[in-house]
Design a protein around this motif. Structure first.
Motif, short mmCIF file in Angstrom:
data_model
loop_
_atom_site.label_atom_id
_atom_site.label_comp_id
_atom_site.label_asym_id
_atom_site.label_seq_id
_atom_site.Cartn_x
_atom_site.Cartn_y
_atom_site.Cartn_z
N LYS A 97 40.95 -53.31 9.22
CA LYS A 97 41.61 -54.57 9.61
C LYS A 97 41.01 -55.10 10.90
O LYS A 97 40.77 -56.31 11.04
CB LYS A 97 43.12 -54.35 9.77
CG LYS A 97 43.86 -54.02 8.48
CD LYS A 97 45.35 -53.84 8.78
CE LYS A 97 46.15 -53.44 7.55
NZ LYS A 97 45.89 -52.07 7.11
N ALA A 98 40.79 -54.23 11.88
CA ALA A 98 40.19 -54.66 13.14
C ALA A 98 38.81 -55.26 12.88
O ALA A 98 38.45 -56.29 13.47
CB ALA A 98 40.09 -53.49 14.10
N ALA A 99 38.03 -54.63 12.00
CA ALA A 99 36.70 -55.14 11.68
C ALA A 99 36.78 -56.52 11.04
O ALA A 99 36.03 -57.44 11.40
CB ALA A 99 35.98 -54.16 10.76
N MET A 100 37.70 -56.70 10.09
CA MET A 100 37.85 -57.99 9.43
C MET A 100 38.24 -59.08 10.43
O MET A 100 37.69 -60.18 10.42
CB MET A 100 38.91 -57.88 8.34
CG MET A 100 38.53 -56.99 7.17
SD MET A 100 39.94 -56.58 6.12
CE MET A 100 40.36 -58.20 5.45
N LEU A 126 47.76 -60.08 6.64
CA LEU A 126 48.10 -60.22 8.05
C LEU A 126 47.30 -61.33 8.73
O LEU A 126 47.81 -62.00 9.62
CB LEU A 126 47.85 -58.89 8.77
CG LEU A 126 48.80 -57.74 8.40
CD1 LEU A 126 48.31 -56.45 9.03
CD2 LEU A 126 50.22 -58.04 8.85
N SER A 127 46.07 -61.52 8.31
CA SER A 127 45.17 -62.42 9.03
C SER A 127 45.15 -63.84 8.50
O SER A 127 44.84 -64.78 9.23
CB SER A 127 43.74 -61.86 8.97
OG SER A 127 43.25 -61.91 7.63
N LEU A 251 35.60 -56.91 19.14
CA LEU A 251 36.06 -55.87 18.23
C LEU A 251 37.10 -54.99 18.91
O LEU A 251 38.12 -54.63 18.30
CB LEU A 251 34.87 -55.04 17.75
CG LEU A 251 35.18 -53.92 16.75
CD1 LEU A 251 35.89 -54.44 15.51
CD2 LEU A 251 33.88 -53.20 16.35
N GLY A 252 36.88 -54.66 20.18
CA GLY A 252 37.86 -53.87 20.91
C GLY A 252 39.19 -54.59 21.05
O GLY A 252 40.26 -53.97 20.93
N MET A 253 39.16 -55.91 21.29
CA MET A 253 40.40 -56.69 21.39
C MET A 253 41.18 -56.67 20.08
O MET A 253 42.40 -56.52 20.06
CB MET A 253 40.09 -58.14 21.75
CG MET A 253 39.73 -58.39 23.20
SD MET A 253 39.26 -60.13 23.44
CE MET A 253 40.74 -60.97 22.85
N ARG A 254 40.46 -56.82 18.97
CA ARG A 254 41.14 -56.84 17.67
C ARG A 254 41.75 -55.47 17.36
O ARG A 254 42.85 -55.38 16.82
CB ARG A 254 40.15 -57.24 16.57
CG ARG A 254 39.55 -58.63 16.72
CD ARG A 254 40.61 -59.72 16.78
NE ARG A 254 40.01 -61.04 16.71
CZ ARG A 254 39.85 -61.87 17.75
NH1 ARG A 254 40.22 -61.47 18.98
NH2 ARG A 254 39.31 -63.05 17.58
N ALA A 255 41.04 -54.42 17.72
CA ALA A 255 41.59 -53.08 17.50
C ALA A 255 42.81 -52.86 18.38
O ALA A 255 43.81 -52.27 17.94
CB ALA A 255 40.52 -52.03 17.79
N ASP A 256 42.76 -53.33 19.62
CA ASP A 256 43.89 -53.17 20.53
C ASP A 256 45.11 -53.91 20.03
O ASP A 256 46.25 -53.47 20.22
CB ASP A 256 43.49 -53.65 21.92
CG ASP A 256 44.57 -53.37 22.96
OD1 ASP A 256 44.85 -52.18 23.22
OD2 ASP A 256 45.14 -54.33 23.50
N LEU A 257 44.88 -55.05 19.38
CA LEU A 257 45.99 -55.84 18.83
C LEU A 257 46.77 -55.06 17.78
O LEU A 257 48.00 -55.17 17.68
CB LEU A 257 45.42 -57.12 18.22
CG LEU A 257 46.41 -58.12 17.60
CD1 LEU A 257 47.23 -58.79 18.70
CD2 LEU A 257 45.65 -59.16 16.78
#
Length: 492
Positions: A97-100, A126-127, A251-257
């Protein structure tokens, strides 16, 4: 500069935490097992609780000045030839999901192989990303999907030049693989990023006789489940990044979300230790596993009524491009039984669990942890299964549609169908309605029905007959599938 892979920063910090006897007035509330229920301690053992500490303000200081996790991630990236690596303790379901979300946003298009895992569909819900489905290569004889070809992605990009990137699943849970280098080249001619859901490929970088892995093939983001073919704990996942098409901070921001603010140090330690194990000993361990798999495959093939799918079955024109031999996929329909019956019998009579089961196959996943003792038990059980099969009764028929019959029109975005007005209707009345939920045979977890797809009678018969035959459908709102959730008639 040479990197020292004998170190495991998370494990070393955890050992230091225990050596110094730190006294914690923070979560977790069991306080190094002291407060845990005695019965739980007896079953789990105190080592579980002793390794369960805060990642920051515990394993590292409150400002993470020791860079424990960062150093572990840098070592992992070096081990697999990536530029950046991120650890996840929420499984590859979060990682993908973070990657997408790092590649496309709401109402933007992403090319996705239709054999994607349900976690990818959850990411769409979700997106609000709009999927452009790319058809897998379907083996109509074996009723099995292989990853889409590079040519199929090329055609999809030609039809949807505004697509922000592509996502392909390789290896599949059955061990078939895409030509990732060719798919990456298709993407990079645009230039847009390629995401590879390589959840079943954690072992691939560590032995030359295994299929090429995503980073070496030029993919931009790769998601890997260390708990599947590696030796990490359940939920242990990593995702890797290279190139300049996706900024690492994004990518780090999306994973943190999406990720937890309370990551499990136990899971992080498993990831860290597995990387060290593979760098130092992977060639030897995986070489032994490949030799063992070859022996197991030959022996099973000698059992009357069973057939092991091999490279000749899975690879070739119109099929997969490569093949991982460690997932041992065994056809049992020659015994007159289904994979569901075989899996239940092996569990009930031999205490053996198979990885996957479908209407005609079971999967016995081998890893570097197996040896002649464990596979000897498997082989003995399979021989007993062949002898017992005539007494298991006729196999219930699963009405598997043709490849074209399995595919339904995507009427609207998965997000809109899932969150919009919906109602439950009898399955007998559902054909022609738009699904508002996922229905997923599990494992392997590839949805047969997606939110937003217009339901057809062949797919509904397949699911109902499959459920009656032993198929596991964990996600529909009605577990018996007497009804199915659809978009309200006013919204059709």
């Amino acid at each position: 500069m040479a990197v020292d892979h004998t170190h495991a920063p998370v494990l070393e910090a955890l050992a230091e935490y225990r050596r110094t006897g730190r006294l914690s007035f923070t979560p977790p509330g069991h306080k190094q097992a002291r407060g845990a229920d005695p019965a739980v301690r007896q079953v789990l053992g105190d080592a579980v609780f002793l390794g369960d500490v805060l990642a920051s303000g515990g394993l590292d200081d409150r400002l993470t000045r020791g860079r424990v996790l960062q150093r572990a991630q840098e070592l992992m990236a070096d081990a697999v030839h990536a530029e950046h690596t991120f650890f996840s303790t929420c499984g590859s379901s979060l990682s993908v999901k973070a990657a997408m979300l790092a590649v496309a946003g709401p109402h933007e298009r992403l090319l996705i192989g239709r054999d994607a895992h349900k976690s990818v569909v959850s990411g769409l819900i979700l997106s609000g990303i709009e999927p452009v489905w790319v058809e897998p290569r379907w083996d109509a004889e074996r009723h099995l999907a292989h990853p889409p070809s590079a040519a199929a992605f090329d055609r999809a990009f030609a039809e949807h030049p505004d697509a922000k990137g592509a996502l392909v699943t390789s290896p599949t849970p059955y061990g078939s693989c895409a030509d990732l280098r060719a798919v990456a080249e298709v993407c990079h001619r645009r230039p847009v990023p390629l995401i590879v859901d390589e959840a079943w490929g954690a072992h691939l970088p560590f032995h030359p006789e295994l299929p090429s892995w995503a980073m070496d093939a030029g993919a931009d983001i790769c998601v890997t489940s260390i708990h599947k073919m590696g030796s990490g704990l359940e939920q242990g996942s990593v995702f890797h990044l290279q190139g300049d098409l996706v900024p690492p901070e994004l990518l780090g921001m999306r994973a943190d979300l999406l990720g937890t603010t309370s990551p499990s140090v136990l899971i992080l330690a498993g990831l860290d230790g597995w990387r060290r194990q593979m760098v130092l000993h992977g060639w030897e361990l995986l070489g032994a596993a490949l030799d063992l798999a070859a022996h197991v495959r030959v022996t099973i093939e000698e059992i009357d009524g069973m057939h092991v799918n091999d490279r000749a079955d899975f690879c070739g024109r119109g099929k997969a491009d490569d093949f991982d031999p460690l997932p041992v996929i065994i056809e049992v329909d020659g015994l007159g039984i289904t994979g569901y019956q075989a899996a239940d019998w092996l569990r009930g009579f031999h205490n053996i669990e198979t990885h996957l089961a479908d209407h005609r196959r079971i999967g016995a996943q081998l890893t570097h942890a197996d040896d002649h003792e464990t596979t000897g038990e498997l082989l003995a059980a399979l021989k007993d299964l062949a002898a017992a099969a005539p007494d298991l009764g006729p196999a219930p028929q699963v009405e598997v549609p043709s490849p074209s019959g399995l595919r339904m029109a995507q009427d609207r975005l998965p997000r809109d169908a899932f969150f919009g007005p919906a109602e439950n209707v009898p399955v007998a009345e559902a054909a022609g309605r738009v699904a508002a939920e996922m229905v997923t045979p599990y494992p392997p977890g590839i949805p047969a029905v997606l939110p937003g797809e217009r339901l057809t009678e062949p797919v509904l018969r397949y699911l109902r007959s499959g459920l009656a035959s032993g198929m596991n459908l964990p996600d529909p709102s009605d577990p018996e599938l007497d009804t199915i959730r659809v978009v309200t008639s006013q919204e059709q």
